[in-house]
Design an enzyme around this catalytic site. Sequence first.
Site, mmCIF file in Angstrom:
data_model
loop_
_atom_site.group_PDB
_atom_site.id
_atom_site.type_symbol
_atom_site.label_atom_id
_atom_site.label_comp_id
_atom_site.label_asym_id
_atom_site.label_seq_id
_atom_site.Cartn_x
_atom_site.Cartn_y
_atom_site.Cartn_z
ATOM 1 N N LYS A 30 -11.793 27.630 4.998
ATOM 2 C CA LYS A 30 -11.920 28.695 6.011
ATOM 3 C C LYS A 30 -10.620 29.456 6.212
ATOM 4 O O LYS A 30 -10.604 30.682 6.287
ATOM 5 C CB LYS A 30 -12.285 28.060 7.360
ATOM 6 C CG LYS A 30 -13.743 27.731 7.499
ATOM 7 C CD LYS A 30 -13.974 27.248 8.931
ATOM 8 C CE LYS A 30 -15.084 26.245 8.946
ATOM 9 N NZ LYS A 30 -15.154 25.402 10.108
ATOM 10 N N LYS A 71 16.206 18.680 4.533
ATOM 11 C CA LYS A 71 15.854 18.413 5.936
ATOM 12 C C LYS A 71 14.457 18.959 6.207
ATOM 13 O O LYS A 71 14.177 20.121 5.900
ATOM 14 C CB LYS A 71 16.877 19.102 6.837
ATOM 15 C CG LYS A 71 16.727 18.749 8.295
ATOM 16 C CD LYS A 71 17.985 19.095 9.077
ATOM 17 C CE LYS A 71 18.110 20.577 9.340
ATOM 18 N NZ LYS A 71 19.129 20.944 10.323
ATOM 19 N N LEU A 96 4.699 27.227 -4.130
ATOM 20 C CA LEU A 96 4.972 27.958 -5.374
ATOM 21 C C LEU A 96 4.364 29.359 -5.339
ATOM 22 O O LEU A 96 4.703 30.208 -6.159
ATOM 23 C CB LEU A 96 4.438 27.177 -6.573
ATOM 24 C CG LEU A 96 5.223 25.905 -6.897
ATOM 25 C CD1 LEU A 96 4.548 25.125 -8.010
ATOM 26 C CD2 LEU A 96 6.660 26.244 -7.298
ATOM 27 N N HIS A 120 6.507 20.253 -1.625
ATOM 28 C CA HIS A 120 7.041 21.612 -1.434
ATOM 29 C C HIS A 120 8.570 21.655 -1.636
ATOM 30 O O HIS A 120 9.104 22.527 -2.314
ATOM 31 C CB HIS A 120 6.718 22.133 -0.030
ATOM 32 C CG HIS A 120 5.266 22.018 0.352
ATOM 33 N ND1 HIS A 120 4.256 22.112 -0.556
ATOM 34 C CD2 HIS A 120 4.661 21.818 1.567
ATOM 35 C CE1 HIS A 120 3.079 21.981 0.065
ATOM 36 N NE2 HIS A 120 3.315 21.799 1.358
HETATM 37 C C1 BG6 Z 1 1.267 21.581 4.390
HETATM 38 C C2 BG6 Z 1 1.488 20.396 5.292
HETATM 39 O O1 BG6 Z 1 1.233 21.188 3.054
HETATM 40 O O2 BG6 Z 1 2.349 22.488 4.569
HETATM 41 C C3 BG6 Z 1 1.604 20.827 6.738
HETATM 42 O O3 BG6 Z 1 0.384 19.495 5.157
HETATM 43 C C4 BG6 Z 1 2.707 21.844 6.874
HETATM 44 O O4 BG6 Z 1 1.885 19.719 7.590
HETATM 45 C C5 BG6 Z 1 2.459 22.977 5.897
HETATM 46 O O5 BG6 Z 1 2.676 22.330 8.210
HETATM 47 C C6 BG6 Z 1 3.607 23.970 5.901
HETATM 48 O O6 BG6 Z 1 3.199 25.093 5.170
HETATM 49 P P1 BG6 Z 1 3.648 26.547 5.625
HETATM 50 O O7 BG6 Z 1 3.081 27.439 4.583
HETATM 51 O O8 BG6 Z 1 3.067 26.759 6.980
HETATM 52 O O9 BG6 Z 1 5.137 26.505 5.646
#
Ligand code: BG6
Length: 479
Positions: A24, A335, A184, A244
């Site tokens: 969604k 961090k 990415l 990430h």
């Molecule tokens: C997700 C995590 O992969 O990435 C979340 O599960 C986190 O906990 C999110 O908040 C952060 O992504 P963005 O795009 O909001 O920085």
Amino acid sequence: MAPTIEIKESTVLVILGASGDLAKKKLFPGLYGLERKCLLPEDFQVVGFAPDQISHEEFVNIIRSPVKLESPRFAEQLKQFCNRCSYVSGHEGGDKSFEALKKKLDEIGHGKKEQHRLFYMALPPSVFVPMSEQLKKHCYSEKGQTRLIIEKPFGHDLESSRELQRSLDPNWREDEIFRVDHYLGKEVVNNLLVLRFGNEIFGSIWNQRNIDNIQVSILEGKGAEGRGSYFNSTGVIRDVMQNHMIQILALLTMERPKSLSADDLCDQKVRVLDWIQPIKVEDTIIGQYAKSGDGEKPAFKDEEDVPDDSRCATFCAAIAHIDNERWNGVPFFLKAGKALNESKTEIIIQLKHSANANIFKDMVPNKLTIRVQPNEGVFLTVNTSVPSLTTSIEPMDLDLTYRDREIPEAYEALLLDALRGDYSRSVRGDELDASWKIFTPLLHHLDENEEEKPREYRYGSTGPEGLDEFVTSYQNRSK
Ligand code: BG6
Ligand code: NDP
């Protein structure tokens, strides 16, 4: 440049878990974004699949609900997008559901020479493997390509990640699996390679001779509100650092790839990740948020389904080292945390003091700041003379803010890659292995040792106490 690949005609994207949060909030809006940019071929179709028995109208409402329409032209495009979408209910479960899905796909492909089928697994990880087996058995395309798109979590440690891979292996080749890490798809992360390898000014200083330390931060102002149970079993290291943050780190530190092909890029990422020593517990600060100072914001332990004795890390600061020639001796400060005083993803490349520092007073070392979000931009802090009759110096930023540029959504970019079969931003299996190796010993240590209690920090603060001293002690060691 890598050649631009087009989405093949007769492509169908099936979203499994079409009634869920990911579908969604990210997938349907991402696809609609591609519709608006006229990037979808005329005969491209989307099929939603989920256990609910819902009508076509109800399904279309799911797709429409997160979309903000700024002009009547967009309303027409949204209608056009919804016309590409249909829904199959998997309420019967087992073989019957997948036979129903196959029937739908065959109907769409009827009379066509070929049909390419992509399956986006927006599903709970516990059903990835059985669902992928059913897809192979019933829905694999006999006259075209078939691809499985999966999202993290890819396991919860090195062994379980390998186990997941072993379970997929009998049915799916590596080149049929597209692993999404949405970082990415973020524009500024994408820009790292261009900045580094497209600009001699940066390329030539990108090493331990010129760089004092590198800081990568993924900071979030929100806590784990509403996701307590998920987060308690995951923690911040598995949630954002192993995936990430490691992707950012790999792009920042890898050697120049031979080309921008997916394999050349992934080869270099794996090579540099293999040089990173597993992170030691003594090189970390682990925290968990408590109530905010005014008591308004809840502690992590106040979340539903989080036990009072939870030792879950909602904050982690860690030092990583890369033992190769380029990076030897440079500390990497990583961090990440929830419920902090700001939401910001940022990379700071702190350069060493200039050898000319002694002829001017008040010089600061140059610093390159790469802001992934919010307010995307790149800033280089340089020393400049203050306009006056005496020579005095002040640091100023050369500012490459993205302010007026339209930035594509991460999911738009990655969905387009997956649809085109461009794997340069897909996470390859051996990248996963290399990233889990960095964190698995630390994660096992934290999971297994009851005495390892996270340090408390207030919701809305900068993190646990002792953080500044921790960072300074490594900065001093690197001098
Ligand atoms: C997700 C995590 O992969 O990435 C979340 O599960 C986190 O906990 C999110 O908040 C952060 O992504 P963005 O795009 O909001 O920085
Ligand atoms: P949700 O729980 O919101 O949705 C899961 C979807 O899968 C629902 O449509 C659900 O249907 C369906 N589903 C559940 N069990 C089955 C089953 N046995 N057979 C068929 N369908 C089933 O999860 P999310 O959308 O949040 O997450 C999906 C995946 O994406 C997870 O692996 C998650 O870790 C990952 N992810 C999610 C992100 C997000 O932003 N939400 C970000 C990054 C990754 P029903 O509701 O009817 O049970």
